[in-house]
Design a protein around this motif. Structure first.
Motif, PDB file in Angstrom:
ATOM      1  N   HIS A  35       0.847  -1.189   0.000  1.00 25.45           N
ATOM      2  CA  HIS A  35       0.000   0.000   0.000  1.00 25.45           C
ATOM      3  C   HIS A  35       0.883   1.239   0.000  1.00 25.45           C
ATOM      4  O   HIS A  35       2.104   1.156   0.121  1.00 25.45           O
ATOM      5  CB  HIS A  35      -0.909  -0.006   1.231  1.00 25.45           C
ATOM      6  CG  HIS A  35      -0.153  -0.004   2.521  1.00 25.45           C
ATOM      7  ND1 HIS A  35       0.397  -1.158   3.061  1.00 25.45           N
ATOM      8  CD2 HIS A  35       0.173   0.995   3.378  1.00 25.45           C
ATOM      9  CE1 HIS A  35       1.021  -0.853   4.180  1.00 25.45           C
ATOM     10  NE2 HIS A  35       0.907   0.442   4.399  1.00 25.45           N
ATOM     11  N   LYS A  36       0.253   2.391  -0.105  1.00 21.81           N
ATOM     12  CA  LYS A  36       0.988   3.643  -0.025  1.00 21.81           C
ATOM     13  C   LYS A  36       0.115   4.696   0.651  1.00 21.81           C
ATOM     14  O   LYS A  36      -1.109   4.553   0.750  1.00 21.81           O
ATOM     15  CB  LYS A  36       1.440   4.127  -1.399  1.00 21.81           C
ATOM     16  CG  LYS A  36       0.323   4.532  -2.353  1.00 21.81           C
ATOM     17  CD  LYS A  36       0.910   5.081  -3.653  1.00 21.81           C
ATOM     18  CE  LYS A  36      -0.192   5.511  -4.615  1.00 21.81           C
ATOM     19  NZ  LYS A  36       0.363   6.132  -5.839  1.00 21.81           N
ATOM     20  N   HIS A  37       0.762   5.752   1.099  1.00 17.51           N
ATOM     21  CA  HIS A  37       0.074   6.853   1.782  1.00 17.51           C
ATOM     22  C   HIS A  37       0.228   8.173   1.038  1.00 17.51           C
ATOM     23  O   HIS A  37      -0.147   9.213   1.559  1.00 17.51           O
ATOM     24  CB  HIS A  37       0.629   7.027   3.200  1.00 17.51           C
ATOM     25  CG  HIS A  37       0.585   5.791   4.032  1.00 17.51           C
ATOM     26  ND1 HIS A  37      -0.580   5.235   4.489  1.00 17.51           N
ATOM     27  CD2 HIS A  37       1.582   4.986   4.486  1.00 17.51           C
ATOM     28  CE1 HIS A  37      -0.313   4.154   5.192  1.00 17.51           C
ATOM     29  NE2 HIS A  37       1.001   3.985   5.203  1.00 17.51           N
ATOM     30  N   ASP A  38       0.823   8.149  -0.153  1.00 18.36           N
ATOM     31  CA  ASP A  38       1.029   9.400  -0.883  1.00 18.36           C
ATOM     32  C   ASP A  38       0.015   9.545  -2.004  1.00 18.36           C
ATOM     33  O   ASP A  38      -0.591   8.577  -2.461  1.00 18.36           O
ATOM     34  CB  ASP A  38       2.458   9.489  -1.437  1.00 18.36           C
ATOM     35  CG  ASP A  38       2.809   8.349  -2.355  1.00 18.36           C
ATOM     36  OD1 ASP A  38       2.946   8.576  -3.567  1.00 18.36           O
ATOM     37  OD2 ASP A  38       2.937   7.210  -1.865  1.00 18.36           O
ATOM     38  N   LEU A  61       1.609  11.192   4.035  1.00 17.62           N
ATOM     39  CA  LEU A  61       2.198  10.721   5.274  1.00 17.62           C
ATOM     40  C   LEU A  61       3.635  10.265   5.046  1.00 17.62           C
ATOM     41  O   LEU A  61       3.891   9.435   4.170  1.00 17.62           O
ATOM     42  CB  LEU A  61       1.386   9.555   5.856  1.00 17.62           C
ATOM     43  CG  LEU A  61      -0.011   9.871   6.383  1.00 17.62           C
ATOM     44  CD1 LEU A  61      -0.725   8.595   6.787  1.00 17.62           C
ATOM     45  CD2 LEU A  61       0.045  10.836   7.554  1.00 17.62           C
ATOM     46  N   GLU A  76       6.502   8.067   6.624  1.00 16.95           N
ATOM     47  CA  GLU A  76       6.380   6.925   7.527  1.00 16.95           C
ATOM     48  C   GLU A  76       7.749   6.376   7.921  1.00 16.95           C
ATOM     49  O   GLU A  76       8.646   6.242   7.101  1.00 16.95           O
ATOM     50  CB  GLU A  76       5.557   5.818   6.867  1.00 16.95           C
ATOM     51  CG  GLU A  76       5.265   4.646   7.778  1.00 16.95           C
ATOM     52  CD  GLU A  76       4.174   3.743   7.249  1.00 16.95           C
ATOM     53  OE1 GLU A  76       3.690   2.893   8.021  1.00 16.95           O
ATOM     54  OE2 GLU A  76       3.802   3.873   6.058  1.00 16.95           O
ATOM     55  N   MET A 130       4.011   8.045  11.728  1.00 18.96           N
ATOM     56  CA  MET A 130       3.570   8.734  10.522  1.00 18.96           C
ATOM     57  C   MET A 130       3.134  10.155  10.856  1.00 18.96           C
ATOM     58  O   MET A 130       2.565  10.410  11.919  1.00 18.96           O
ATOM     59  CB  MET A 130       2.393   7.996   9.875  1.00 18.96           C
ATOM     60  CG  MET A 130       2.745   6.626   9.326  1.00 18.96           C
ATOM     61  SD  MET A 130       1.280   5.649   8.886  1.00 18.96           S
ATOM     62  CE  MET A 130       0.905   4.906  10.484  1.00 18.96           C
ATOM     63  N   TRP A 132      -5.399   9.054   7.988  1.00 15.34           N
ATOM     64  CA  TRP A 132      -4.736   7.825   7.563  1.00 15.34           C
ATOM     65  C   TRP A 132      -5.094   7.554   6.099  1.00 15.34           C
ATOM     66  O   TRP A 132      -5.960   6.756   5.774  1.00 15.34           O
ATOM     67  CB  TRP A 132      -5.145   6.659   8.441  1.00 15.34           C
ATOM     68  CG  TRP A 132      -4.143   5.537   8.441  1.00 15.34           C
ATOM     69  CD1 TRP A 132      -3.311   5.168   7.441  1.00 15.34           C
ATOM     70  CD2 TRP A 132      -3.874   4.653   9.528  1.00 15.34           C
ATOM     71  NE1 TRP A 132      -2.535   4.102   7.814  1.00 15.34           N
ATOM     72  CE2 TRP A 132      -2.855   3.762   9.091  1.00 15.34           C
ATOM     73  CE3 TRP A 132      -4.397   4.507  10.810  1.00 15.34           C
ATOM     74  CZ2 TRP A 132      -2.358   2.750   9.913  1.00 15.34           C
ATOM     75  CZ3 TRP A 132      -3.898   3.492  11.613  1.00 15.34           C
ATOM     76  CH2 TRP A 132      -2.889   2.638  11.170  1.00 15.34           C
ATOM     77  N   GLU A 133      -4.417   8.270   5.203  1.00 15.15           N
ATOM     78  CA  GLU A 133      -4.617   8.088   3.767  1.00 15.15           C
ATOM     79  C   GLU A 133      -3.911   6.808   3.329  1.00 15.15           C
ATOM     80  O   GLU A 133      -2.714   6.652   3.542  1.00 15.15           O
ATOM     81  CB  GLU A 133      -4.029   9.279   3.004  1.00 15.15           C
ATOM     82  CG  GLU A 133      -4.534  10.636   3.462  1.00 15.15           C
ATOM     83  CD  GLU A 133      -5.894  10.966   2.903  1.00 15.15           C
ATOM     84  OE1 GLU A 133      -6.409  10.185   2.085  1.00 15.15           O
ATOM     85  OE2 GLU A 133      -6.448  12.026   3.269  1.00 15.15           O
ATOM     86  N   ILE A 134      -4.645   5.873   2.724  1.00 11.03           N
ATOM     87  CA  ILE A 134      -4.046   4.604   2.341  1.00 11.03           C
ATOM     88  C   ILE A 134      -4.753   4.053   1.115  1.00 11.03           C
ATOM     89  O   ILE A 134      -5.977   4.194   0.964  1.00 11.03           O
ATOM     90  CB  ILE A 134      -4.121   3.590   3.504  1.00 11.03           C
ATOM     91  CG1 ILE A 134      -3.420   2.274   3.147  1.00 11.03           C
ATOM     92  CG2 ILE A 134      -5.551   3.343   3.935  1.00 11.03           C
ATOM     93  CD1 ILE A 134      -3.270   1.334   4.323  1.00 11.03           C
TER      94      ILE A 134
END
Length: 261
Positions: A151-154, A163, A165, A222, A229-231
């Protein structure tokens, strides 16, 4: 001593210190809000005239721990014996210092089968208030995969990260584990051992692979411009989640005091 700052990482928000302590240490938080999280041992935390006693734990596999929060622009004194994580995030608001009881930490058993893992959501949105900081613990029985599907948070705009991390690892015994990070400008599969840190400013990450016979712990720290919590899963592997409905959660979970795998 582990020490990651936004400056040393080349980003804007997230940081982490790990203290091996036998006595007392005092530090200024400056622009950062911080947590004190016992990895092993116990301590007291003094800040703004408040004193919090952290009962802590024997080690990261012995169960959840209590913790303390300290705001930016404060002096913090930690007195005790053991190893303590100090996650940090650049903060714009100054919140009051607070105690986080172990009894208030939601424990989530995520995934199933060989993707079973335990998540201790002690400082996540909706659980514990902070300005920007998000932190949780993930424990993975030996032979299992976590942070999977990758997964990613960008966001999908180049150079913009939601985020930043940090992964901080501990491995039961003298074992090893492996961490995958990949994207347009990175392709890494790294062996990690106790005390190692992996920085993830952007891109897909996962799996975190616990070698058979060696349980894996990691602390996720993070922070970003907003506390959300963007995922999103890598679409090539998102189908893995659908397989969990037909599998049982690994019976070695949850980790708790006196239980080994």
């Amino acid at each position: 001593m582990t020490s990651v700052t936004p400056e040393s990482a080349g980003w804007r928000y997230s940081g982490l210190r790990v203290l091996d302590l036998d006595g007392a240490v005092t530090f200024e938080t400056g622009e950062d809000e911080v947590l004190v999280v016992p990895l092993s041992g116990s301590c007291t935390v003094e800040c703004d005239g408040e004193v919090f006693t952290l009962d802590g734990r024997e080690d990261v596999f012995a169960g959840v721990t209590d913790f303390a929060y300290a705001p930016r622009d404060a002096a913090v004194t930690v007195t005790g014996q053991g190893r303590f994580a100090v996650p940090t995030a650049r903060a714009s608001r100054r919140l009051p210092p607070r105690y986080g009881p172990a009894a208030g930490v939601p424990v989530e058993l995520r995934g199933a089968g060989s993707c079973s893992r335990q998540v201790n959501n002690f400082c996540t949105p909706g659980v514990f208030e902070a300005d920007r900081l998000i932190a949780c613990e993930v424990l993975t029985p030996g032979g299992n995969w976590s942070s999977y599907p990758p997964h990613k948070h960008d966001e999908d705009r180049p150079g913009e990260s939601v985020l930043e991390e940090i992964y901080y690892f501990e491995v039961r015994g003298s074992g090893m584990a492996y961490q995958r990070v990949y994207g347009p400008d990175v392709d890494v599969l790294a062996e990690v051992r106790g005390g190692d840190v992996v920085l993830i400013p952007r891109g897909w990450h996962g799996p975190s692979m616990a070698a058979p016979g060696y349980d894996l712990y990691y602390l996720n720290v993070m922070a970003g411009p907003r506390r959300a919590w963007e995922i999103c899963d890598d679409p090539a592997h998102a189908w893995i989640r659908d397989t969990w409905a037909s599998q049982a959660v690994d019976p070695r979970l949850p980790f708790r005091s006196g239980v080994t795998t």
